[in-house]
Design a protein around this motif. Structure first.
Motif, PDB file in Angstrom:
ATOM      1  N   GLY A  76     -84.335  -7.894 -17.992  1.00 48.88           N
ATOM      2  CA  GLY A  76     -85.693  -8.295 -18.317  1.00 48.88           C
ATOM      3  C   GLY A  76     -86.191  -7.656 -19.596  1.00 48.88           C
ATOM      4  O   GLY A  76     -87.281  -7.982 -20.086  1.00 48.88           O
ATOM      5  N   LYS A  77     -85.391  -6.752 -20.158  1.00 49.77           N
ATOM      6  CA  LYS A  77     -85.767  -6.060 -21.383  1.00 49.77           C
ATOM      7  C   LYS A  77     -84.730  -6.242 -22.485  1.00 49.77           C
ATOM      8  O   LYS A  77     -85.029  -6.032 -23.655  1.00 49.77           O
ATOM      9  N   GLN A  78     -83.521  -6.612 -22.104  1.00 53.74           N
ATOM     10  CA  GLN A  78     -82.431  -6.747 -23.065  1.00 53.74           C
ATOM     11  C   GLN A  78     -81.625  -7.998 -22.737  1.00 53.74           C
ATOM     12  O   GLN A  78     -81.242  -8.208 -21.587  1.00 53.74           O
ATOM     13  N   ALA A  79     -81.371  -8.830 -23.733  1.00 53.61           N
ATOM     14  CA  ALA A  79     -80.612 -10.061 -23.506  1.00 53.61           C
ATOM     15  C   ALA A  79     -79.114  -9.788 -23.558  1.00 53.61           C
ATOM     16  O   ALA A  79     -78.650  -8.913 -24.296  1.00 53.61           O
ATOM     17  N   PHE A  80     -78.375 -10.552 -22.751  1.00 54.52           N
ATOM     18  CA  PHE A  80     -76.918 -10.437 -22.708  1.00 54.52           C
ATOM     19  C   PHE A  80     -76.305 -11.823 -22.850  1.00 54.52           C
ATOM     20  O   PHE A  80     -76.767 -12.778 -22.208  1.00 54.52           O
ATOM     21  N   PRO A  81     -75.276 -11.953 -23.677  1.00 55.72           N
ATOM     22  CA  PRO A  81     -74.651 -13.270 -23.837  1.00 55.72           C
ATOM     23  C   PRO A  81     -74.031 -13.734 -22.518  1.00 55.72           C
ATOM     24  O   PRO A  81     -73.454 -12.952 -21.772  1.00 55.72           O
ATOM     25  N   GLY A  82     -74.191 -15.014 -22.244  1.00 54.36           N
ATOM     26  CA  GLY A  82     -73.658 -15.571 -21.009  1.00 54.36           C
ATOM     27  C   GLY A  82     -74.594 -15.442 -19.835  1.00 54.36           C
ATOM     28  O   GLY A  82     -74.284 -15.917 -18.737  1.00 54.36           O
ATOM     29  N   TRP A  83     -75.730 -14.817 -20.048  1.00 55.41           N
ATOM     30  CA  TRP A  83     -76.706 -14.612 -18.980  1.00 55.41           C
ATOM     31  C   TRP A  83     -78.073 -15.204 -19.358  1.00 55.41           C
ATOM     32  O   TRP A  83     -79.112 -14.709 -18.937  1.00 55.41           O
ATOM     33  N   GLY A  84     -78.085 -16.278 -20.124  1.00 58.20           N
ATOM     34  CA  GLY A  84     -79.323 -16.800 -20.691  1.00 58.20           C
ATOM     35  C   GLY A  84     -80.386 -17.147 -19.668  1.00 58.20           C
ATOM     36  O   GLY A  84     -81.542 -16.724 -19.786  1.00 58.20           O
ATOM     37  N   ALA A  85     -80.021 -17.928 -18.651  1.00 56.38           N
ATOM     38  CA  ALA A  85     -81.009 -18.329 -17.639  1.00 56.38           C
ATOM     39  C   ALA A  85     -81.509 -17.119 -16.865  1.00 56.38           C
ATOM     40  O   ALA A  85     -82.709 -17.001 -16.580  1.00 56.38           O
ATOM     41  N   TYR A  86     -80.602 -16.218 -16.540  1.00 52.58           N
ATOM     42  CA  TYR A  86     -80.971 -15.009 -15.800  1.00 52.58           C
ATOM     43  C   TYR A  86     -81.917 -14.147 -16.627  1.00 52.58           C
ATOM     44  O   TYR A  86     -82.969 -13.708 -16.130  1.00 52.58           O
ATOM     45  N   CYS A  87     -81.568 -13.923 -17.887  1.00 51.58           N
ATOM     46  CA  CYS A  87     -82.425 -13.108 -18.749  1.00 51.58           C
ATOM     47  C   CYS A  87     -83.793 -13.751 -18.922  1.00 51.58           C
ATOM     48  O   CYS A  87     -84.823 -13.061 -18.899  1.00 51.58           O
ATOM     49  N   ALA A  88     -83.832 -15.065 -19.099  1.00 48.20           N
ATOM     50  CA  ALA A  88     -85.115 -15.750 -19.261  1.00 48.20           C
ATOM     51  C   ALA A  88     -85.991 -15.543 -18.037  1.00 48.20           C
ATOM     52  O   ALA A  88     -87.202 -15.286 -18.154  1.00 48.20           O
ATOM     53  N   SER A  89     -85.396 -15.635 -16.858  1.00 48.32           N
ATOM     54  CA  SER A  89     -86.179 -15.452 -15.634  1.00 48.32           C
ATOM     55  C   SER A  89     -86.674 -14.021 -15.501  1.00 48.32           C
ATOM     56  O   SER A  89     -87.812 -13.782 -15.054  1.00 48.32           O
ATOM     57  N   LYS A  90     -85.864 -13.068 -15.897  1.00 49.64           N
ATOM     58  CA  LYS A  90     -86.237 -11.662 -15.755  1.00 49.64           C
ATOM     59  C   LYS A  90     -87.222 -11.217 -16.848  1.00 49.64           C
ATOM     60  O   LYS A  90     -88.118 -10.408 -16.586  1.00 49.64           O
ATOM     61  N   PHE A  91     -87.059 -11.735 -18.075  1.00 49.13           N
ATOM     62  CA  PHE A  91     -88.076 -11.490 -19.099  1.00 49.13           C
ATOM     63  C   PHE A  91     -89.418 -12.037 -18.623  1.00 49.13           C
ATOM     64  O   PHE A  91     -90.468 -11.418 -18.816  1.00 49.13           O
ATOM     65  N   GLY A  92     -89.392 -13.219 -18.001  1.00 49.32           N
ATOM     66  CA  GLY A  92     -90.619 -13.807 -17.486  1.00 49.32           C
ATOM     67  C   GLY A  92     -91.237 -12.980 -16.381  1.00 49.32           C
ATOM     68  O   GLY A  92     -92.464 -12.809 -16.319  1.00 49.32           O
ATOM     69  N   LEU A  93     -90.395 -12.438 -15.493  1.00 49.00           N
ATOM     70  CA  LEU A  93     -90.901 -11.617 -14.399  1.00 49.00           C
ATOM     71  C   LEU A  93     -91.509 -10.321 -14.919  1.00 49.00           C
ATOM     72  O   LEU A  93     -92.518  -9.841 -14.389  1.00 49.00           O
ATOM     73  N   LEU A  94     -90.925  -9.756 -15.970  1.00 47.09           N
ATOM     74  CA  LEU A  94     -91.509  -8.561 -16.573  1.00 47.09           C
ATOM     75  C   LEU A  94     -92.874  -8.885 -17.168  1.00 47.09           C
ATOM     76  O   LEU A  94     -93.839  -8.127 -16.991  1.00 47.09           O
ATOM     77  N   GLY A  95     -92.985 -10.021 -17.847  1.00 42.85           N
ATOM     78  CA  GLY A  95     -94.274 -10.416 -18.394  1.00 42.85           C
ATOM     79  C   GLY A  95     -95.309 -10.650 -17.309  1.00 42.85           C
ATOM     80  O   GLY A  95     -96.472 -10.239 -17.439  1.00 42.85           O
TER      81      GLY A  95
END
Length: 243
Positions: free
Chosen positions: A147-166
């Motif tokens: 939710g704070k750092q993006a990782f390649p291959g995890w785009g949908a997961y990171c987007a959901s976790k960045f959103g949850l942090l917001g």
């Protein structure tokens, strides 16, 4: 130690059938907090409740598919009506997903956001009225370092976790005046069943990851602060350097 005034009021834990959620539910119950456990797997939930009760704790379970957004608000309202108001809510349910963004089908993208973000929003909405009425409550969102750092291959997961942090940060700003404390919990890699699910294709050294008991203990420590203090964001990382 959870403050005495919280011991008699139940805690709601989503994703409580395994992994971090299960460990949190077990540790809260061991402290004397009644637990309302939510997850999709009815059999695993029953095992959690049995183990808690055999150890002298109190727990009830509700088997709910949190991605069924058409019925979710009504189901959550029923739980709050029957078991609430809740002093503690742990928004933990989620799924892992790996694929490059270019290779992610729209339906998969939507499923990840439905569970990791929208269902979390629905759970928060359900418990807020009771907390506001009492001007007391704690909400912890289990996010991820993703939710704070993006990782390649995890785009949908990171987007959901960045959103949850917001969502968590905005919630904290809005609800502090109502006496509600919000913690955004961002652990690094955790050796949990997430790595065994069919939607995750990754090969990491799991022995270097955090274990679920340590993660649950760290989260519960943040809930044990006196009412005039809050950990608004907690990043917990493995000391071995695993992401």
């Amino acid at each position: 130690m959870i403050e005495n005034s919280s011991l008699a009021r139940p805690a709601l834990v989503t994703g409580a059938s395994r992994g971090i959620g299960r460990a949190v539910a077990m540790q809260l119950a061991a402290l004397g907090v009644p637990v309302v456990a939510i997850a999709r797997d009815k059999a695993q939930l029953a095992e959690v409740v049995t183990e808690i009760e055999q150890s002298g704790g109190k727990a009830v379970a509700y088997a709910i598919d949190l991605t069924d957004l058409a019925t979710l608000p009504e189901r959550l309202d029923e739980i709050v009506e029957a078991r609430g108001p809740f002093q503690i809510t742990i928004v933990n349910a989620g799924m892992g997903y790996t694929a490059d963004i270019a290779d992610t089908p729209l339906q998969d993208w939507q499923t990840v956001l439905d569970l990791n973000l929208t269902a979390a929003f629905a759970c928060i909405k359900a418990v807020l009225p009771g907390m506001r009425e009492r001007r007391s409550g704690q909400i912890a969102t289990v996010i991820s370092i993703a939710g704070k750092q993006a990782f390649p291959g995890w785009g949908a997961y990171c987007a959901s976790k960045f959103g949850l942090l917001g969502l968590s940060k905005a919630l904290a700003q809005e609800e502090s005046k109502h006496g509600i404390r919000v913690t955004a919990f961002c652990p690094g890699a955790v050796n949990s069943t997430l790595w065994d699910t069919p939607t995750v294709q990754a090969d990491f050294d799991r022995t270097q990851m955090l274990d679920v008991e340590t993660v649950a203990s760290a989260l519960i420590q943040t809930l044990s602060l006196p009412p005039n203090a809050v950990v608004d964001e907690l990043v917990l990382m493995p000391s071995g350097g695993t992401f």
